[in-house]
Design a protein around this motif. Sequence first.
Motif, short mmCIF file in Angstrom:
data_model
loop_
_atom_site.label_atom_id
_atom_site.label_comp_id
_atom_site.label_asym_id
_atom_site.label_seq_id
_atom_site.Cartn_x
_atom_site.Cartn_y
_atom_site.Cartn_z
N ASN A 138 0.80 -1.22 0.00
CA ASN A 138 0.00 0.00 0.00
C ASN A 138 0.84 1.27 0.00
N VAL A 139 2.00 1.23 0.64
CA VAL A 139 2.83 2.42 0.74
C VAL A 139 3.88 2.47 -0.36
N LEU A 140 4.57 1.37 -0.56
CA LEU A 140 5.67 1.35 -1.53
C LEU A 140 5.28 0.73 -2.86
N GLY A 141 4.11 0.08 -2.93
CA GLY A 141 3.73 -0.63 -4.16
C GLY A 141 4.11 -2.08 -4.05
N LEU A 142 3.19 -2.97 -4.47
CA LEU A 142 3.41 -4.40 -4.29
C LEU A 142 4.68 -4.87 -4.96
N SER A 143 4.96 -4.39 -6.15
CA SER A 143 6.13 -4.86 -6.88
C SER A 143 7.04 -3.70 -7.22
N ASP A 144 8.30 -4.02 -7.49
CA ASP A 144 9.20 -3.02 -8.04
C ASP A 144 8.64 -2.61 -9.41
N ARG A 145 8.77 -1.33 -9.74
CA ARG A 145 8.18 -0.78 -10.97
C ARG A 145 6.68 -1.09 -11.03
N HIS A 146 6.02 -0.79 -9.91
CA HIS A 146 4.61 -1.13 -9.73
C HIS A 146 3.73 -0.49 -10.79
N ASP A 147 4.01 0.78 -11.15
CA ASP A 147 3.18 1.47 -12.12
C ASP A 147 3.20 0.77 -13.47
N ALA A 148 4.36 0.29 -13.88
CA ALA A 148 4.47 -0.38 -15.18
C ALA A 148 3.75 -1.73 -15.16
N VAL A 149 3.81 -2.44 -14.04
CA VAL A 149 3.09 -3.71 -13.93
C VAL A 149 1.59 -3.47 -14.04
N ARG B 130 4.88 -0.81 -26.79
CA ARG B 130 3.96 -0.07 -27.65
C ARG B 130 2.67 0.30 -26.91
N GLY B 131 2.64 0.10 -25.60
CA GLY B 131 1.43 0.36 -24.82
C GLY B 131 1.27 1.84 -24.50
N ASP B 132 0.76 2.13 -23.29
CA ASP B 132 0.54 3.53 -22.91
C ASP B 132 1.87 4.20 -22.57
N ARG B 133 1.78 5.44 -22.11
CA ARG B 133 3.00 6.22 -21.89
C ARG B 133 3.94 5.55 -20.88
N THR B 134 3.36 5.03 -19.79
CA THR B 134 4.17 4.36 -18.77
C THR B 134 4.93 3.18 -19.37
N MET B 135 4.24 2.41 -20.22
CA MET B 135 4.86 1.24 -20.83
C MET B 135 5.90 1.63 -21.87
N ARG B 136 5.64 2.72 -22.60
CA ARG B 136 6.57 3.14 -23.64
C ARG B 136 7.87 3.69 -23.07
N ASP B 137 7.86 4.08 -21.81
CA ASP B 137 9.07 4.58 -21.17
C ASP B 137 10.04 3.47 -20.79
N LEU B 138 9.62 2.22 -20.93
CA LEU B 138 10.47 1.09 -20.55
C LEU B 138 11.43 0.74 -21.68
N ASP B 139 12.63 0.27 -21.32
CA ASP B 139 13.51 -0.31 -22.34
C ASP B 139 13.23 -1.81 -22.40
N ASP B 140 13.93 -2.54 -23.26
CA ASP B 140 13.65 -3.96 -23.46
C ASP B 140 13.81 -4.76 -22.16
N ASP B 141 14.88 -4.50 -21.43
CA ASP B 141 15.12 -5.25 -20.20
C ASP B 141 14.04 -4.97 -19.15
N GLN B 142 13.63 -3.71 -19.05
CA GLN B 142 12.60 -3.35 -18.08
C GLN B 142 11.25 -3.96 -18.47
N ALA B 143 10.94 -3.97 -19.77
CA ALA B 143 9.70 -4.58 -20.23
C ALA B 143 9.70 -6.08 -19.96
N ALA B 144 10.84 -6.71 -20.20
CA ALA B 144 10.95 -8.16 -19.93
C ALA B 144 10.77 -8.44 -18.44
N GLU B 145 11.29 -7.54 -17.59
CA GLU B 145 11.14 -7.70 -16.15
C GLU B 145 9.68 -7.59 -15.73
N VAL B 146 8.94 -6.68 -16.34
CA VAL B 146 7.50 -6.54 -16.06
C VAL B 146 6.77 -7.83 -16.42
#
Length: 214
Positions: free
Chosen positions: A110-121, A143-159
Amino acid sequence: MGATTEWVAASGTGGLAETSLKFDSAAQDLRHELSERHHEMQASWEILNKKLAAHIGKYDGLFARLCVVFHCIESTSPRPASVIPFDTARRVADFLHEFLFPHALAFYQNVLGLSDRHDAVLATAGWILTHRPEKITVRDVRRGDRTMRDLDDDQAAEVLRKLDAMSWLDPLPQVRKDSVSYTVVPAVYEEFEFRAAKEKERRERVRELIASAK
């Protein structure tokens, strides 16, 4: 402290000598059982939230220290017994897992977000519910919304790995490093059908607002 079977409870006042404490056999078995459980919990949470996983990694030592505290508080003699009984260890285990851990989970969720990079998840989960794909790739995420488009390949794979850990996705055989892909678990659409409709309405309202502002 958590790696040994004995600890020393020292007092610098009243002329009390140091007292070595150890578990009885049943309590020691419980300690080993909890150590394995903590390792599994830490490994399971590592992919979702490294901070929570690190917190769980301290549970062996915390369990040992709480056992000493509970044992000394509950002692009715001037000097605590040298053996910590199973009943005390069991109460500490219940306190740790039924009280402290749920509060820690609520804090990290609730305070920190369930996962790392919570907004992208969350953004990727919303995209899945809205578009209902059978398969999703790193390229789809980017190719998703703005939050998703800000990710690089490694970050997207992590999501995608996080959604896999949450049982939203099943991994497909990977042909190349840049072709990470997953199938969407069909039950996701059934379980989140109402939320999917709301997410679609929300996205449509956002598009309308953007269009009206031009």
